[in-house]
Design an enzyme around this catalytic site. Structure first.
Site, PDB file in Angstrom:
ATOM      1  CD  GLU A 251      -1.097  -0.263   3.726  1.00  0.00           C
ATOM      2  OE1 GLU A 251      -2.206  -0.787   3.516  1.00  0.00           O
ATOM      3  OE2 GLU A 251      -0.689   0.031   4.864  1.00  0.00           O
ATOM      4  CD  GLU A 293      -2.588  -1.010  15.618  1.00  0.00           C
ATOM      5  OE1 GLU A 293      -1.882  -0.721  14.634  1.00  0.00           O
ATOM      6  OE2 GLU A 293      -2.209  -1.753  16.528  1.00  0.00           O
ATOM      7  CD  GLU A 306      -2.352  -4.156  12.459  1.00  0.00           C
ATOM      8  OE1 GLU A 306      -2.248  -5.174  11.759  1.00  0.00           O
ATOM      9  OE2 GLU A 306      -1.493  -3.792  13.259  1.00  0.00           O
ATOM     10  CG  ASN A 308      -3.610  -5.335  16.545  1.00  0.00           C
ATOM     11  OD1 ASN A 308      -3.284  -5.845  15.476  1.00  0.00           O
ATOM     12  ND2 ASN A 308      -2.991  -4.290  17.040  1.00  0.00           N
TER      13      ASN A 308
END
Length: 660
Positions: A251, A293, A306, A308
């Protein structure tokens, strides 16, 4: 990276407007800033007569295993620890009520061995498993096999783990949920050529990272094609070694992004991020504890990184500022109990910082004196967490705590952590992911002392030397006592530190040392003592925590001040005059050798004797603490000798390859 903790027992527990958790403190029943003993601050909610597990197995090691055991002890729950053979005497193995060895040191043969852990569960009668973070914490196969045994997995449901644990799939789900996304390729990078092709299409710089990764492993920035090829290769190896999954994604790399906790940002930004995090959690039917996040750029645009789906490494910060034992709530939810909090019940009180030491304060540690820091596992010694009613007080507490840390036998990162906590940009909040290369462009070389701080070090070295010399002299016969016998007399000293020599005059007045360095006088009060390695002293009424690290050859000392170890030599006038007559030690030509920068295992050796190498050419790859380190030649030369082969274990400083 914005870290937003969500703790739910079901999707319906997630309330829209999650920002209320962060700004409404009116209903707080127990203020953490008023509690001196932080281990007693828990502001947990639970029904008095609700059922609980009798025995929990912790499928992890080190500080996080110890952290889970502490909560289980508080709740009266028995614990089972699993460990590798090298961890048989580890703290977590001795803290638990039962401990079982599951294999040799490599994680693939121990902590990642599902069959062995499942057998321990059967043998011990454990009713639930807490996986901590890393290892099997986000492994859907493990969670499913536990379900087959009728054993509870203390974490989110397997559907959520599967959806969010895969970075590629999580990006697709987040995109559908209306979450802001970083531009990139929505799929798996097939090979290195595919990686280079995609990088060109996206536009450099790009971020190449493991789909199943975390903790910074399997992740690298590439700014051109050469870096993209190397990053893909090294990230793939790291991902395979650390996670057993070498799939890569790519990315756009966001320049100058911020990595900060969500409770410390502007209200509008926090509200928008909270709403998107809530939408994502609902989209995957999330339960238990987890962290969404986000990355924030210099223009305050934010992007999803992401989720977690497990206990976060930074969870102590949330616990310190909310008073909620997150592990306790995870255990309750796994047992089937509803979360008893509304968002207005969970305000944030004060500030908290966490320093990962790779080694009012909270210290989550899994080591003690005599513990081994193995090359097979994550190098983190402990997590040091400070708390205060405001940011500066939390910083001040952290600085004092770092100065008070005594770690011997291993190299660690406390000097860097301590320097950052007092660095001007950090204190102003002017930080980004480029902070380290910008503040330390040549790498961190230790604390750079001001002129006054250097003179303070010189004065302290004189006090240490005189105290130690007089202590040693007490064991000598009367006719062999040195001139230091009468400390009330002024003595001229010469202190060598940092390549310079500082003349000083030392005397003792009552219980204090008075040292003149140049035109300045420094009065040192407090007990200069070698029984304890940490001395709490005052220099001109300013508190200084000084560590006596070691003494060598009589006048050579290593002293830790402001977090950094300084090598000093203290000589009287005669010794200083003789020193000038000594021949200079020949410096080793480090450009002609490839040294191991740390203990580890050689993953590959890519040269042979007689081969011509170019400057910057990769000579070998050293795997240490699950990270791949490319070691390169610093000049054009020919290989003279290769001292190790692939698969060998090496120590720090070992000469791996010699060059002509």
């Amino acid at each position: 990276m914005q870290l937003l903790y969500i703790i739910t027992s079901s999707p319906v527990d997630i309330i829209d407007g999650i920002q209320q958790v962060l700004i409404d403190s009116s209903k707080r029943t127990l203020w953490t800033s008023h509690i001196l003993r932080k281990e007693m601050y828990w502001n947990d909610k639970a029904n008095a007569n609700e059922t609980k597990f009798d025995k929990i197995l912790i499928a992890n090691r080190g500080e996080i295993a110890c952290r889970v055991i502490k909560t289980c002890r508080r709740l009266g729950i028995k614990t089972v620890a699993v460990h590798s053979d090298v961890d048989s005497l580890a703290v977590h193995a001795r803290m638990a009520d039962e401990a079982v060895c599951i294999g040799p040191a490599p994680t693939s043969k121990s902590y990642l061995q599902m069959d062995k852990i499942l057998q321990v569960i059967k043998d011990t009668g454990a009713q639930a498993v807490h996986p901590g973070y890393g290892f099997l914490s986000e492994n859907t196969v493990f969670a499913a096999r536990l379900h087959e045994l009728g054993v509870e997995f203390i974490g989110p449901n397997s559907q959520s783990i599967r959806a969010m644990g895969d970075k590629i799939e999580s990006k697709r789900i987040a995109n559908k949920a209306g979450v802001n996304m970083i531009p990139g390729y929505d799929g798996v990078v097939e090979d290195v050529e595919h990686c280079v092709k995609l990088a060109k299409e996206i536009g450099y710089p790009v971020m190449i990272k493991a789909s199943a990764g975390g903790g910074g492993k399997g992740m690298r920035i590439a700014r051109d094609e050469e870096e993209a090829r190397q990053a893909f290769r090294l990230c793939t190896e790291e991902a395979k070694s650390s996670f057993g999954d070498d799939r890569m994604l790519i990315e756009k790399f966001v320049e100058d992004p911020r990595h900060i906790e969500i409770q410390h940002i502007l209200t509008g930004l926090r509200k928008a991020m909270g709403e998107q995090a809530t939408a994502l959690a609902k989209a995957v039917g999330y339960d238990s504890a987890g962290t969404v996040e986000f990355l924030v750029d210099s223009k305050r645009n934010f992007y999803f990184l992401e989720m977690n789906t497990r206990l976060q490494v930074e969870h102590p910060i949330t616990e310190c500022t909310t008073g909620i034992d997150i592990v306790h709530q995870m255990i309750r939810i796994a047992k089937g109990h509803k979360l008893l909090y509304s968002q207005s019940d969970v305000p944030v009180d004060g500030w908290s910082f966490e320093c990962r030491v790779y080694a009012e304060v909270r210290c989550d540690s899994g080591v003690e004196e005599g513990s081994e820091i193995s090359i097979y596992y994550d190098p983190m010694i402990c997590k040091l967490v400070s708390y205060g009613p405001d940011r500066q007080s939390a910083v001040d507490t952290m600085v004092t705590a770092l100065d008070s840390y005594v770690i011997k036998g291993v190299t660690h990162n406390i000097p860097l952590l301590r320097d950052i906590m007092t660095e001007e940009r950090f204190l102003k909040g002017n930080i980004s992911t480029n902070y380290l290369p910008e503040v330390f462009p040549a790498g961190f070389k230790g604390k750079q002392l001001s002129e006054t701080e250097m003179e303070e070090l010189v004065a302290l070295a004189c006090a240490v030397h005189n105290t130690e010399t007089n202590r040693s002299a007490a064991f000598l016969s009367e006719n062999r006592l040195p001139v230091y016998k009468d400390p009330s007399i002024n003595w001229n000293m010469n202190v060598e530190v940092g390549g310079n020599t500082y003349p000083a005059t030392v005397s003792k007045v009552d219980d204090a040392y008075v040292v003149q360095v140049g035109k300045n006088i420094y009065t040192i009060a407090g007990k200069v003592c070698f029984v304890s390695p940490l001395m709490d002293l005052k220099v001109n009424d300013q508190r200084r925590l000084l560590q006596f690290v070691e003494r060598d050859f009589g006048c050579h000392y290593k002293l830790r001040l402001f977090g950094t170890v300084f090598a000093v030599r203290v000589l009287d006038d005669f010794a200083a005059a003789m020193q000038k007559l000594m021949p200079e030690k020949k410096e080793v030509d480090l450009s002609s050798v490839i040294l191991a920068p740390m203990p580890g295992m050689l993953k590959s050796v890519d040269v042979e004797v007689g081969q011509q190498v170019a400057e910057g050419q990769e000579v070998c790859i050293l795997e240490a603490m699950k990270m791949q380190n490319s070691l390169q030649a610093s000049k054009v030369s020919k290989v003279k000798k290769v001292n190790f082969k692939a698969g060998d274990t090496v120590n720090e400083g070992d000469v791996l390859v010699e060059l002509e």
